[in-house]
Design an enzyme around this catalytic site. Structure first.
Site, short mmCIF file in Angstrom:
data_model
loop_
_atom_site.label_atom_id
_atom_site.label_comp_id
_atom_site.label_asym_id
_atom_site.label_seq_id
_atom_site.Cartn_x
_atom_site.Cartn_y
_atom_site.Cartn_z
N ARG A 93 12.96 -0.66 -6.62
CA ARG A 93 11.67 0.01 -6.80
C ARG A 93 10.80 -0.24 -5.55
NH1 ARG A 93 9.14 3.98 -9.73
NH2 ARG A 93 7.23 3.30 -10.76
N THR A 373 12.05 13.02 -10.95
CA THR A 373 12.91 11.88 -10.69
C THR A 373 14.31 12.44 -10.87
OG1 THR A 373 11.19 10.40 -11.47
CG2 THR A 373 13.43 9.58 -11.70
N ASP A 415 1.83 5.40 -9.55
CA ASP A 415 2.29 4.79 -10.80
C ASP A 415 1.57 3.48 -11.13
OD1 ASP A 415 3.98 6.78 -11.58
OD2 ASP A 415 5.84 5.72 -11.20
N SER A 444 7.35 1.37 -13.94
CA SER A 444 8.12 2.60 -14.04
C SER A 444 8.53 2.85 -15.49
CB SER A 444 9.38 2.46 -13.18
OG SER A 444 10.28 3.51 -13.44
N GLY A 465 11.63 12.25 -15.80
CA GLY A 465 10.62 12.76 -16.72
C GLY A 465 9.41 11.87 -16.93
N GLY A 466 9.10 10.98 -15.96
CA GLY A 466 7.92 10.14 -16.12
C GLY A 466 7.97 9.40 -17.44
N1 GLY Z 1 7.87 7.74 -11.07
C1 GLY Z 1 8.43 7.82 -12.36
C2 GLY Z 1 8.78 6.48 -12.93
O1 GLY Z 1 9.03 5.56 -12.17
O2 GLY Z 1 8.80 6.30 -14.11
#
Ligand code: GLY
Length: 566
Positions: A93, A373, A415, A444, A465-466
């Site tokens: 990340r 994503t 985020d 995330s 999908g966030g």
């Molecule tokens: N940017 C989407 C996630 O990391 O959940």
């Protein structure tokens, strides 16, 4: 496995079937959103590579063929399960730059300046993908590093034919970002001007150069000419990522978060992703509520329970979760059967509980998140498995291409919780666990999942999908594990989402027949019928025959399940 056209039209009206979406093989399978990238992974398997080699090769290929989310300028998570039952995860990340501050996205008026996190040079976190892939490969790969990176170098340098969807996507990107960032226009604009069309060959020569350097030595990204170039361009454009940030970045190996569900072992990504914890907490609660009495995953009475469970689990996510290197996240409690039972006991089977009532003292309305994503799944001939989800956050991230190196920078800083202490009804969270700090990873929702039964691999899945990601992943798990569906049916299964706040459910059209909507509204739910949810390229594994069944998600046009050619 053959697809039935009628079924497709009903389940996935947005899809034109163009290539093989299903593949089964005893020699392994790779499933991703880009057919070209799936083929790259399958070719690595054919060469004798293992699942880790194929996953790294597929990831680099996606950075070329699916640049809206595939990347070397972003970050993500890889979950690995070895055929002997051991499992691990690689956390790559992005991190907040060393010069970042808690209030860096607030304007003079004290309000969040969204233009700064949406696009441009201040939006990116320090990229993690290259060191993440290098760590995974160094520890667990089999083929030489250069061999797994080279296919992406070739694709970028020699070019590849654009599909209709890809050409349209790049045209949109160039229109949005090309006028603002000249390096983006240079990299992705059609030479001579005009729009790209299906069948055009796109060459990404600078990206090919950077990938070529990475193929020689991944450190060129963090301490070599790519780092120098990024540092220079950041300084010239008001960004804050420096060579020091790049040199200091570390991908880390973390123990997976684990749970059990209906006699299966669930393995997923721990914090800084909330995803694995959310998936396991949800499965525990559904198990406590008893799934046997329902006719299927979208039985209206079960849909009610799934929405009620989601509200409670997403509330806990907002309350407790952040980067474990900075905050203590009570993962053991959140994933315990006892806690799940206690929470499930508060659910009224006949009535929706309001999210505000569930969130006393925590008035937050989560921000909508991008679905740009991408997830891919890999199984090799030995039964090793990789579940990988990675991202630039928004589609094409910050919109900025690094000149000379040709890669797109993420906009992952969005985020984080951006305004300390302010949690409001317009969609901002200000709770402490996910505030910005130098070197911290932003929370995330990515949920790469692997499931095993009796010590044998069973399912590999995940999705973009966030905040919808865990719910999409859960839909595949429920279909395949709780209701015994095959890979195709579990991936096609219509999906639903609730994230506590706003207090509204979103259902894919296939869930939302008039009778289901009526029954949910009777129980007090606010429901809307949404568009497609997620893109969950998955593999179901039959240990008895050592066969991997890959099912590409039909919700995107270029996805493919590829098996190694003999
Ligand atoms: N940017 C989407 C996630 O990391 O959940």
């Amino acid at each position: 496995m053959r697809l039935r056209p009628f079924l497709l039209a009903v389940i996935a009206p947005w899809v034109v079937v163009a290539q093989e979406r299903d593949a089964s093989s005893t020699r392994g399978v790779v499933v991703s959103t880009s057919g070209i990238a799936s083929d790259v992974g399958a070719a690595i398997l054919a060469k004798g590579g293992n699942a880790i080699d194929a996953a790294v090769a597929t990831g680099f290929a996606l950075a070329v063929t699916h640049p809206s989310a595939g990347n070397i300028g972003g970050g993500g998570f890889m979950v690995v399960r070895f055929s002997d039952g051991r499992a691990t995860t690689i956390d790559y990340r992005e991190k907040a730059p060393l010069r970042s501050t808690k209030t860096m996205y607030l304007g003079a008026d004290g309000k969040i300046d969204r233009s700064l996190t949406a696009a441009g040079w201040l939006a990116p976190g320090v990229p993690g993908t290259v060191r993440g892939f290098a760590l995974a490969h160094k520890k667990y790969g089999k083929l030489p590093w250069a061999d797994v990176v080279q296919p992406a170098v070739d694709l970028a340098t020699n070019g590849f034919a654009m599909s209709k969807g890809f050409a349209e996507s790049v045209n949109g990107f160039v229109r949005r970002s090309g006028s603002r960032f000249p390096s983006t226009l240079e990299a992705y604009g059609k030479p001579g001007g005009g729009d790209w069309v299906e069948g055009d060959t796109i060459r990404l020569r600078d990206l090919g150069k950077a990938l070529g350097a990475i193929a020689q030595n991944p450190e060129s990204f963090y301490t070599g000419w790519i780092a120098d170039s990024l540092d220079r361009q950041m300084r010239a454009n008001g960004g804050i990522i420096t060579k020091r940030d790049l040199a200091a970045y570390r991908a880390v190996e973390r123990a997976p978060v684990r749970g059990t569900f209906m006699g299966h072992e669930v393995i997923s990504m721990p914090p800084p992703s909330s995803g694995g914890t959310v998936v396991i907490q949800t499965l525990n609660m559904l198990e406590a509520l008893g799934l046997e009495r329902f006719s299927g995953a979208n039985d209206p009475a079960l849909v009610h329970l799934r929405l009620e469970v989601a509200k409670r689990v997403y509330r806990d996510r907002a309350r407790w979760m952040g980067d474990p290197d900075f905050v203590k996240v009570p993962v053991a409690r959140m994933t315990s059967k006892a806690y799940a039972k206690e929470l499930a006991g508060g659910i009224d089977t006949a009535k929706s509980t309001s999210s505000v009532a569930l969130g006393k003292g925590l008035i937050t309305v989560p921000v909508g998140e991008s679905d740009e994503t991408t997830h891919y799944s890999v199984v090799d001939a030995w039964g090793n498995a990789v579940s990988n989800t990675y991202t630039l956050e928004g589609g094409y991230g910050s919109g900025v291409v690094v000149r000379g190196a040709g890669f797109i920078l993420n906009n992952e800083m969005g985020d984080f919780n951006k305004k300390p202490g302010e949690t409001n009804l317009t969609g901002d969270i200000g709770t402490p666990p996910n505030l910005i700090a130098p070197g911290k990873r932003m929370l995330s929702s990515m949920s790469p999942v692997i499931i095993a039964k009796d010590g044998q691999l069973r399912l590999v899945t995940g999705s973009p999908g966030g905040r919808t990601i865990p719910n999409t992943t859960l839909s595949v798990v429920l279909g395949a594990i709780a209701f015994g569906m095959n890979a195709r049916a579990a991936v096609d299964l219509p999906r639903l989402h609730h994230q506590w706040l706003p207090d509204a459910a979103s259902l894919e059209p296939g869930v939302a027949g008039d009778d289901v909507l009526a029954k949910l509204r009777e129980r007090g739910h606010t429901v809307r019928v949404g568009g497609r949810q997620g893109d969950a390229h998955s593999i179901l594994y039959d240990a008895a025959t050592k066969t991997a069944f890959g099912a590409a998600d039909l919700r995107t046009p270029d996805s493919k399940a590829s098996a190694p050619k003999p």
